[in-house]
Design a protein around this motif. Structure first.
Motif, short mmCIF file in Angstrom:
data_model
loop_
_atom_site.label_atom_id
_atom_site.label_comp_id
_atom_site.label_asym_id
_atom_site.label_seq_id
_atom_site.Cartn_x
_atom_site.Cartn_y
_atom_site.Cartn_z
N ALA A 513 0.79 -0.95 0.02
CA ALA A 513 0.07 -0.09 -0.16
C ALA A 513 0.93 1.22 0.06
O ALA A 513 0.58 2.35 -0.70
CB ALA A 513 -0.94 0.15 1.24
N LYS A 516 2.41 1.64 -3.57
CA LYS A 516 1.48 1.89 -4.47
C LYS A 516 0.91 3.24 -4.35
O LYS A 516 0.63 4.13 -5.32
CB LYS A 516 0.48 1.05 -4.49
CG LYS A 516 -0.39 1.14 -5.60
CD LYS A 516 -1.36 0.07 -5.82
CE LYS A 516 -2.47 0.31 -7.06
NZ LYS A 516 -3.30 -0.98 -7.22
N TYR A 517 0.76 3.61 -2.99
CA TYR A 517 0.01 4.99 -2.88
C TYR A 517 0.65 6.11 -2.10
O TYR A 517 0.36 7.09 -2.03
CB TYR A 517 -1.16 4.82 -2.09
CG TYR A 517 -2.24 3.83 -2.70
CD1 TYR A 517 -3.21 4.07 -3.90
CD2 TYR A 517 -2.27 2.49 -2.29
CE1 TYR A 517 -3.99 3.20 -4.34
CE2 TYR A 517 -3.14 1.47 -2.95
CZ TYR A 517 -4.12 1.88 -3.86
OH TYR A 517 -4.76 0.97 -4.69
N LYS A 540 -0.77 11.86 1.79
CA LYS A 540 -0.74 10.30 1.52
C LYS A 540 -1.31 9.35 2.42
O LYS A 540 -1.88 8.27 2.23
CB LYS A 540 0.69 9.72 1.03
CG LYS A 540 1.34 10.43 -0.05
CD LYS A 540 0.74 10.36 -1.31
CE LYS A 540 1.80 10.96 -2.42
NZ LYS A 540 1.17 11.01 -3.85
N VAL A 543 -5.13 7.84 2.08
CA VAL A 543 -5.43 6.70 0.94
C VAL A 543 -4.60 5.61 1.28
O VAL A 543 -5.09 4.20 0.96
CB VAL A 543 -4.80 7.26 -0.52
CG1 VAL A 543 -3.42 7.72 -0.30
CG2 VAL A 543 -5.35 6.27 -1.50
N ILE A 544 -3.44 5.61 1.87
CA ILE A 544 -2.44 4.47 2.27
C ILE A 544 -3.24 3.69 3.39
O ILE A 544 -3.80 2.44 3.30
CB ILE A 544 -1.27 4.72 3.03
CG1 ILE A 544 -0.21 5.34 1.89
CG2 ILE A 544 -0.79 3.76 3.78
CD1 ILE A 544 1.08 5.99 2.51
N ASN A 547 -6.60 1.74 2.01
CA ASN A 547 -6.39 0.48 1.06
C ASN A 547 -5.74 -0.68 2.22
O ASN A 547 -5.79 -1.78 1.71
CB ASN A 547 -5.13 0.94 0.17
CG ASN A 547 -6.00 1.76 -1.08
OD1 ASN A 547 -6.59 0.92 -1.75
ND2 ASN A 547 -6.04 2.69 -1.15
#
Length: 651
Positions: A513, A516-517, A540, A543-544, A547
């Motif tokens: 995660a 990716k994010y 960030k 969103v981390i 997910n």
């Protein structure tokens, strides 16, 4: 653990030659023997000294001075050591004379009590909430009936000092005869929040045994090991051993007796967390500030560490060597003579107005002269005719990895040429390819050594280094503390092997995660057990977390047996011994926004995170909670449309 202490001690004796010789005792014993004439003088004036000492106790004529203990990463004062002095210009001004006489006359308890009370009273109102006071104590004091947690806590309450701010420092004046009794006595203090340090570690065997037996919160490395540590490699090896020991036992190293800028610089580079000494500040009252020279040096450290620790990037300037240089007009025979006198030098930088204009490598130089007419043509001519006019030059703050890539991209015939290091285009030194590769290899070994063995993620020391660098940079970042709910009951029911698989799965999900994010410089660390940390950017974090929750909730059920998965729980036994049921594991995360320079240290940040994480764990299901900008906290389960508010008021 005693075996490790014994190995450290043997290494210290073998490599430095300091230690018991012919059965005549430790270095401290020999120092006391060397000081015996002063003691004999005291005996000769016994009546006079007894009267003076009796008056001193009656009038409580003890002076307390304080020496700062500072963070070597941020320069911030983390505490003060209280040091006792008798009346100035008297025999008892020396603490050695003062306490030895008290032991001799049976007044040690009274003297230590006066010193302890005056030390606490003197710092009252001056000690900040995050700072600690280090109080020296003779191990015999545990036999003093007035030395009790309750009595000292009453005094601290009057002075508005918390027990967690008080560190009892076990000194080498008297070795501990019965570790079991001492551990039991000090355990009562530790249960009340008091901390323990072992002093003079590395100066003798007893201090090493004290470290192994007591497992203190602080390990104070003796000044004999710190002196000239920048010049003596064996001392750095010993310090690295102590750092590893401290990492594995949860202690913090304090380097005592720092007296030069070079010693301070070496300790900072090695990652020693705390230090004290005359170069930083001499003991004084009121508690002194850091000396100007040390203050200016340490003020630059956070920025330096931030650059250095971004992905463990060490600047090339930290490994370059000052090698003699020549000018373009130097004759070839001068270069020949230089290489003949310095057989280990591989290359010479050619400078003009202190800026590099060329490089001469030993092997190529002699190869050119070995031609049919090479010697005759070039011997009396300038070296500029033979030098490489386009050597690899890099600025001193360039990371090692970047320099390595540049070096390996050179033409084949230049692959092993030395690298010239500059600062603002001015020559700083040379780095050989061998030296460069050795340093990179040692970095990789160090990174692996500090990683958590189960997940391979950075462990506590690396996490602390990263947080110190981020805090020092004053740039915004966010910290996500993640913890598994009901992991203990899962572990108890299914066993450690399956529990380890869950830990490894969680580590993978957090890394995926974040990769990716998150941002490129983000870091995922493993604090230990089922506790993890992610260091990312404020924009960030949400969103981390969302997910991670989604991926975790989807994956975790596969680790349960079908019957338990169907029930949604496993049998559990509470700490009170009652039988209960534990639901399917979830993950709780606390998100701290560090963009307002609110936190001064990793410890301060961790305390806030623990409070926030406790609130997260009180919520149902997988959730992350985040501080509100203006009071309260956000609670979110990772699914859109489910944002709640609550938590402690004023958060």
């Amino acid at each position: 653990m005693p075996n490790l202490a014994q190995k450290i001690s043997e290494l210290y004796v073998n490599l430095t030659g300091i230690g018991p010789k012919n059965g005549k005792g430790s270095p401290h014993t020999r120092v006391r023997e060397a000081a015996r004439p002063a003691g004999e003088q005291a005996d000769g004036n016994d009546a006079e000294y007894r009267n003076e000492f009796t008056k001193l106790l009656r009038e409580k004529n003890i002076n307390i001075v304080y020496q700062p203990v500072i963070s070597l990463q941020t320069g911030a004062v983390t505490g003060y050591e209280a040091l006792s002095r008798g009346p100035r210009d008297s025999f008892f001004y020396s603490p050695l004379n003062l306490f030895q006489h008290a032991e001799k006359t049976g007044d040690l308890y009274a003297l230590e009590r006066i010193a302890r009370e005056k030390a606490l009273a003197g710092i009252s109102g001056l000690l900040k909430k995050e700072e600690k006071i280090f109080l020296n104590m003779n191990p015999q004091i545990i036999n003093d009936p007035l030395f009790s947690p309750g009595g000292i806590k009453d005094l601290l309450a009057e002075l508005q000092v918390a027990p967690e701010q008080v560190v009892f420092e076990v000194t080498e004046r008297t070795s501990i005869a019965d570790f079991s009794s001492f551990r039991k006595a000090m355990g009562q203090f530790q249960r009340h929040g008091f901390l323990l340090a072992v002093d003079d570690v590395g100066a003798g065997y007893s201090s090493l045994q004290a470290v192994a037996e007591l497992q203190p919160g602080f390990i104070k490395i003796d000044l004999s090991l710190i002196k000239d540590i920048d010049k003596i490699p064996v001392k750095r090896v010993l310090m690295e051993t102590f750092l590893t020991f401290a990492e594995k036992t949860g202690s913090k190293i304090i380097a005592e007796g720092i007296e030069t800028a070079a010693e301070l610089s070496c300790l900072v580079e090695m990652g020693v967390p705390l230090g004290q000494g005359y170069f930083i500040a001499r003991p004084a009252f009121p508690p002194p500030d850091t000396n100007n020279e040390a203050h200016h040096y340490l003020a630059e450290v956070p920025g330096q560490l931030n650059r250095i620790r971004a992905g463990r990037m060490i600047p090339i300037g930290s490994v370059c060597e000052k090698v003699a240089t020549l000018t373009p007009g130097a004759l070839t025979r001068e270069v020949m003579n230089f290489f003949a006198r310095h057989s280990k030098v591989e290359g010479i930088a050619i400078l003009e107005n202190n800026s590099p204009v060329g490089l001469v490598m030993r092997d190529k130089f002699f190869y050119q002269l070995a031609g049919q007419y090479g010697f005759a043509i070039y011997t009396e001519r300038p070296v500029s005719l033979l030098m490489d006019t386009r050597p690899l030059c890099v600025e001193d703050d360039t990371p090692l990895e970047a320099v390595s890539q540049m070096a390996m991209c050179r033409p084949h015939n230049k692959l092993y040429d030395s690298i010239i290091v500059t600062r603002g285009k001015t020559y700083e030194g040379l780095v050989s390819v061998r030296g460069l590769l050795d340093k990179i290899t040692s970095m990789q070994v160090e990174t692996a050594r500090l990683a958590n063995p189960l997940t391979g993620l950075p462990g506590n020391r690396r996490i602390e280094e990263e947080l110190l660098g981020r805090l020092g940079s004053k740039k915004p970042f966010s910290v996500i503390y993640a913890d598994l709910d009901c992991f203990k009951y899962f572990n108890d029911h299914y066993g450690f092997e399956r529990g380890d698989l869950v830990i490894q799965m969680t580590a993978r999900l957090l890394c995926q995660a974040t990769e990716k994010y998150g941002a490129p410089a983000d870091m995922v660390g493993h604090i230990g057990g089922d506790d993890f940390i992610i260091i990312s950017m404020p924009e960030k974090a949400d969103v981390i977390c969302r997910n991670i929750i989604k991926a975790f909730d989807e994956a975790i059920t596969e680790f349960y047996d079908p019957a338990d998965r169907e029930k949604g729980s496993v049998p559990a036994c509470t700490r009170e011994g009652k039988t209960s049921c534990s639901p399917i594991m979830t993950i709780s995360m606390a998100v701290l926004d560090c963009s307002s320079n609110r936190y001064n240290s990793p410890d301060e940040l961790a305390r806030s995170a623990a409070e926030l994480k406790n609130y997260a764990k009180s919520q149902c299901g997988s959730v992350y909670v985040k501080e509100r900008r203006h009071g309260g906290i956000y609670s979110h389960n990772g699914r859109s449309g489910n944002l709640q508010s609550g938590g402690p008021a004023g958060r």
